[in-house]
Scaffold this motif. Structure first.
Motif, PDB file in Angstrom:
ATOM      1  N   LEU A 234       0.706  -1.496  -0.050  1.00 34.03           N
ATOM      2  CA  LEU A 234       0.238  -0.163  -0.245  1.00 34.03           C
ATOM      3  C   LEU A 234       0.627   1.276  -0.095  1.00 34.03           C
ATOM      4  O   LEU A 234       1.094   2.002  -0.562  1.00 34.03           O
ATOM      5  N   ASN A 235       2.154   1.244   1.040  1.00 37.68           N
ATOM      6  CA  ASN A 235       2.628   2.238   0.499  1.00 37.68           C
ATOM      7  C   ASN A 235       3.573   2.496  -0.708  1.00 37.68           C
ATOM      8  O   ASN A 235       3.336   3.849  -1.573  1.00 37.68           O
ATOM      9  N   VAL A 236       3.826   1.348  -1.225  1.00 37.18           N
ATOM     10  CA  VAL A 236       4.082   1.848  -3.002  1.00 37.18           C
ATOM     11  C   VAL A 236       3.314   2.319  -3.288  1.00 37.18           C
ATOM     12  O   VAL A 236       3.832   3.225  -4.149  1.00 37.18           O
ATOM     13  N   TYR A 237       2.230   2.045  -3.204  1.00 41.71           N
ATOM     14  CA  TYR A 237       1.451   2.367  -4.203  1.00 41.71           C
ATOM     15  C   TYR A 237       0.368   3.455  -3.302  1.00 41.71           C
ATOM     16  O   TYR A 237       0.413   4.332  -5.178  1.00 41.71           O
ATOM     17  N   ALA A 238       0.085   4.152  -2.706  1.00 43.60           N
ATOM     18  CA  ALA A 238       0.394   5.537  -2.415  1.00 43.60           C
ATOM     19  C   ALA A 238       1.066   7.147  -2.595  1.00 43.60           C
ATOM     20  O   ALA A 238       0.986   7.636  -3.099  1.00 43.60           O
ATOM     21  N   ALA A 239       2.334   5.930  -3.116  1.00 42.90           N
ATOM     22  CA  ALA A 239       3.674   6.475  -3.757  1.00 42.90           C
ATOM     23  C   ALA A 239       3.868   7.636  -4.477  1.00 42.90           C
ATOM     24  O   ALA A 239       3.516   8.523  -5.433  1.00 42.90           O
ATOM     25  N   ALA A 240       3.326   6.058  -5.840  1.00 39.57           N
ATOM     26  CA  ALA A 240       2.657   6.359  -6.769  1.00 39.57           C
ATOM     27  C   ALA A 240       2.025   6.791  -7.338  1.00 39.57           C
ATOM     28  O   ALA A 240       2.225   7.550  -8.765  1.00 39.57           O
ATOM     29  N   LEU A 241       0.890   6.958  -6.777  1.00 38.89           N
ATOM     30  CA  LEU A 241      -0.414   7.883  -7.407  1.00 38.89           C
ATOM     31  C   LEU A 241      -0.217   8.740  -6.638  1.00 38.89           C
ATOM     32  O   LEU A 241      -0.846   9.934  -7.125  1.00 38.89           O
ATOM     33  N   ALA A 316       8.014  10.306   0.448  1.00 44.18           N
ATOM     34  CA  ALA A 316       8.848  11.512   0.082  1.00 44.18           C
ATOM     35  C   ALA A 316       7.914  12.446  -1.647  1.00 44.18           C
ATOM     36  O   ALA A 316       8.142  12.981  -1.681  1.00 44.18           O
ATOM     37  N   ALA A 317       7.121  11.170  -1.898  1.00 48.01           N
ATOM     38  CA  ALA A 317       6.241  11.690  -2.227  1.00 48.01           C
ATOM     39  C   ALA A 317       5.495  12.558  -1.583  1.00 48.01           C
ATOM     40  O   ALA A 317       4.347  13.542  -2.162  1.00 48.01           O
ATOM     41  N   VAL A 318       5.057  12.360  -0.493  1.00 50.14           N
ATOM     42  CA  VAL A 318       4.297  13.299  -0.223  1.00 50.14           C
ATOM     43  C   VAL A 318       4.975  14.564   0.094  1.00 50.14           C
ATOM     44  O   VAL A 318       4.444  15.825  -0.330  1.00 50.14           O
ATOM     45  N   GLU A 319       6.407  14.910   0.358  1.00 56.77           N
ATOM     46  CA  GLU A 319       6.719  16.192   0.380  1.00 56.77           C
ATOM     47  C   GLU A 319       7.138  16.526  -1.494  1.00 56.77           C
ATOM     48  O   GLU A 319       7.187  17.909  -1.129  1.00 56.77           O
ATOM     49  N   GLU A 320       7.015  15.818  -2.163  1.00 58.33           N
ATOM     50  CA  GLU A 320       7.097  16.332  -3.435  1.00 58.33           C
ATOM     51  C   GLU A 320       5.532  17.076  -4.246  1.00 58.33           C
ATOM     52  O   GLU A 320       5.399  17.328  -4.745  1.00 58.33           O
TER      53      GLU A 320
END
Length: 412
Positions: A234-241, A316-320
């Motif tokens: 789930l973490n990997v998919y959430a980051a990708a989304l 990292a995705a949230v920071e992005e």
């Protein structure tokens, strides 16, 4: 620590391969496989419907059993079609930590990615059925599973566009088949009670040696591993989304960006529930049995959550996202309201995830320091997480509709 030469350690949870980077191309399967997929996807929807409308315990138990059997059938079929050969020979993405949790990362084909995701969903759902968890956490986990199946829903084998899914076929069953009544706690008659130690039974029609053949029996140590697998997925998919949403936002496509963020929020709430699920055991068992396995001599070094590369990629995705869309909520609401609300939903779910982590640590670890904190520190595991929560809340405050303004004023 897992011996890399052992594909499925005796008595343990088999290794899972997480596809990274996420492959958004739809896998193409034949009609019979798509029918199995549609049945599994529909079974999750029926389970959520029964729980949300207050169905009686027998109905919910039947729906749960049907969903477990349907996802088991899908996992077995897909794993037979697109196995990952000798996954234990893949290098661990994080030394020691990835061996401990029995996980590997590698680029996968769309078919393999669908198979490994289905395996993770099945194992987690089968264990969830044997877990005493608050109903809204159960719903959050099942909703995340349903979303994963929608995101990866296959295209027809003869389709011209692998990114366009077919609708469910006409022969999707309208409901679960007649079954024997389940036990009051939702576990089927004859299955092991929570923390049972009997050998797991294979899913129906599983090929011998299939990665999908392992079936959870409620063992708490196994739960710790297998639900972490789903948490990582789930973490990997959430980051990708979120990354996809950022690309849309930068292009000015606020509708698709908001849709991707809304899906990411479902997965964030799902991995929060999975975190609670992984720790669904007595504190004494966690302290006496589980926690010691994360320190020498069981592993070479003390393990810590900071080592989780899957969650680091999500952070990292949230920071992005915050960097790409930095405007305060009030300002963004005036110019890009759809994006403002979607970003708010993600940040709210993210903050609540850390708050739930605090309460879980307080229950399982108590007043102990984390495994990597020196004995001289004035903080313990719970207080450190609480400090992280306060810092994150202060950072998010201007970006959220209902930010923690009191904390922000006090910190100044």
């Amino acid at each position: 620590m897992v011996d890399p030469a052992e594909p499925a350690p005796s008595g343990g949870v088999p290794l899972l391969v997480v596809g990274y980077p996420v492959q958004w191309e739809r896998a193409r399967f034949d009609a019979s496989t798509r029918a199995v997929w549609a049945s599994a996807e529909a079974s999750l929807g029926m389970l959520m419907d029964a729980m949300q409308r207050g169905g009686n315990s027998t109905e919910v138990a039947r729906r749960f059993e049907f969903a477990v059997d349907s996802t088991a059938a899908l996992a077995a079929r897909l794993d037979a079609i697109a196995p990952v050969e000798e996954p234990w020979r893949l290098p661990p993405p994080v030394p020691v930590h990835s061996d401990y949790f029995r996980v590997r990362h590698t680029p996968l084909t769309p078919h393999q990615q669908a198979a490994q995701t289905a395996v993770a969903v099945f194992r987690t759902l089968a264990d969830l059925r044997l877990t005493m968890l608050e109903i809204n956490d159960v719903l959050a986990e099942v909703a995340s599973m349903s979303l994963l199946f929608r995101l990866l829903r296959p295209a027809s084998a003869g389709g011209t566009n692998g990114s366009t899914p077919d609708g469910p076929p006409a022969d999707v069953p309208a409901g679960p088949p007649p079954t024997q009544p389940s036990a009051p706690n939702g576990s089927a008659a004859g299955t092991a009670a929570p923390n049972g130690t009997a050998a797991g039974t294979a899913a129906p029609d599983d090929p011998a040696g299939s990665a999908a053949a392992y079936r959870p029996d409620g063992d708490w140590m196994d739960r710790w591993f297998l639900v972490h697998h789903y948490y990582f997925v789930l973490n990997v998919y959430a980051a990708a989304l979120i990354h996809r949403a950022v690309e849309h936002a930068r292009a000015g496509a606020d509708g698709p960006a908001a849709a991707a963020l809304a899906d990411a929020a479902v997965l964030i709430r799902g991995f929060t529930a999975a975190m609670i699920h992984s720790g669904a055991m007595p504190a004494k068992y966690y302290q006496d049995v589980v926690r010691p396995t994360m320190s020498p001599p069981y592993v070479p070094i003390n393990l810590t959550g900071v080592m989780q590369i899957e969650h680091r990629r999500y952070r990292a995705a949230v920071e992005e996202l915050i960097t790409a869309v930095p405007e305060p909520y009030a300002d963004l609401m005036l110019t890009r309201p759809e994006l403002a609300d979607a970003r708010d939903e993600v940040l709210e779910a993210d903050l609540l995830d850390l708050e739930r982590h605090i309460t879980l640590a307080a229950v399982l670890v108590g007043g102990e320091r984390s495994l990597v904190q020196p004995g001289t520190t004035t903080q313990n595991a719970t207080s450190t997480l609480r400090k992280m929560r306060h810092m994150r809340a202060a950072n998010y405050c201007p970006l959220m509709q209902f930010g923690d303004r009191w904390l922000t004023r006090m910190s100044r």
